[in-house]
Design an enzyme around this catalytic site. Structure first.
Site, PDB file in Angstrom:
ATOM      1  N   LYS A 145     -23.525 -22.339 -18.406  1.00  0.00           N
ATOM      2  CA  LYS A 145     -22.931 -21.434 -17.416  1.00  0.00           C
ATOM      3  C   LYS A 145     -23.949 -21.149 -16.309  1.00  0.00           C
ATOM      4  CE  LYS A 145     -20.581 -16.989 -16.983  1.00  0.00           C
ATOM      5  NZ  LYS A 145     -20.195 -15.753 -17.658  1.00  0.00           N
ATOM      6  N   ARG A 192     -11.597  -2.914 -18.911  1.00  0.00           N
ATOM      7  CA  ARG A 192     -11.324  -2.249 -17.633  1.00  0.00           C
ATOM      8  C   ARG A 192      -9.832  -2.159 -17.332  1.00  0.00           C
ATOM      9  NH1 ARG A 192     -15.302  -6.336 -14.772  1.00  0.00           N
ATOM     10  NH2 ARG A 192     -14.052  -7.527 -16.219  1.00  0.00           N
ATOM     11  N   HIS A 225     -21.452  -1.409 -16.684  1.00  0.00           N
ATOM     12  CA  HIS A 225     -22.094  -1.707 -17.973  1.00  0.00           C
ATOM     13  C   HIS A 225     -22.868  -0.479 -18.472  1.00  0.00           C
ATOM     14  CE1 HIS A 225     -22.236  -6.070 -16.353  1.00  0.00           C
ATOM     15  NE2 HIS A 225     -21.384  -6.079 -17.365  1.00  0.00           N
ATOM     16  N   SER A 251     -19.612  -7.946 -12.330  1.00  0.00           N
ATOM     17  CA  SER A 251     -20.821  -8.583 -11.762  1.00  0.00           C
ATOM     18  C   SER A 251     -20.427  -9.545 -10.645  1.00  0.00           C
ATOM     19  CB  SER A 251     -21.583  -9.340 -12.855  1.00  0.00           C
ATOM     20  OG  SER A 251     -21.993  -8.456 -13.870  1.00  0.00           O
TER      21      SER A 251
END
Ligand code: PNS
Length: 160
Positions: free
Chosen positions: A42, A91, A18, A129
């Site tokens: 979430k 990515r 990030h 993450s």
């Protein structure tokens, strides 16, 4: 006019991937608002306050970066703060489908908001993450993949 972009995400926790995207964004935009999503449905490891603390301590000396949190639609929050560009990292091909869907939905919701995609440096292109949390809690080495302060936050969670 100064350009303002928004970099949204869960940041649970923030990784060096990030940070790499934020650094790259600073070469394009005058100011970046890092926007942490508050999503009660979430489950996250870190509370919104903890995620804010991590990001604020990393960027405390950089006046071009502001840390905010938001609820609801991203395009509405972007409009509220006066940002017309959303930055996202891309990515691998596996990221593409979700990002494509999100970009087109955001475009439909508000055509004035543009989405810009940046590729991370290769050394960060495999991290997320989720993988950081998994490796950390199974005792693996995550040095160099997250800031030192984030490792400390993770260690506190292990003690609980
Ligand atoms: O780091 P993440 O979890 O991939 O970030 C996803 C995020 C926060 C960018 C996305 O879930 C989002 O924008 N949520 C806000 C709700 C919204 O605007 N949804 C419509 C676009 S799909």
């Amino acid at each position: 006019m100064n350009s303002l972009a928004i970099y949204p995400g869960s940041f649970d926790p923030v990784t060096n991937g990030h940070i790499d995207i934020i650094d790259k964004s600073l070469g394009i935009f005058d100011k970046i608002v890092v926007a942490i999503i508050v999503n009660p449905s979430k489950k996250t490891l870190f509370s919104i306050k903890e995620r804010e603390m991590m990001l604020k301590s990393i960027f405390k000396d950089n006046e071009k970066i502001e840390i905010r949190s938001f609820e609801g639609l991203l395009v509405d929050f972007a409009t509220l703060i006066g940002a017309d560009t959303v930055i996202r990292g891309l990515r691998a091909v596996s990221d593409f489908e979700y990002e494509f869907q999100m970009a087109l939905m955001n475009q439909r919701l508000n055509p004035k908001i543009k989405s810009v995609y940046l590729m991370p440096s290769p050394e960060f292109s495999f991290i997320s993450s989720s993988i950081i949390k998994e490796v950390f809690f199974f005792g693996g080495d995550i040095a160099g993949l997250v800031p030192r302060g984030v490792v400390e936050f993770l260690e506190k969670k292990r003690e609980v």
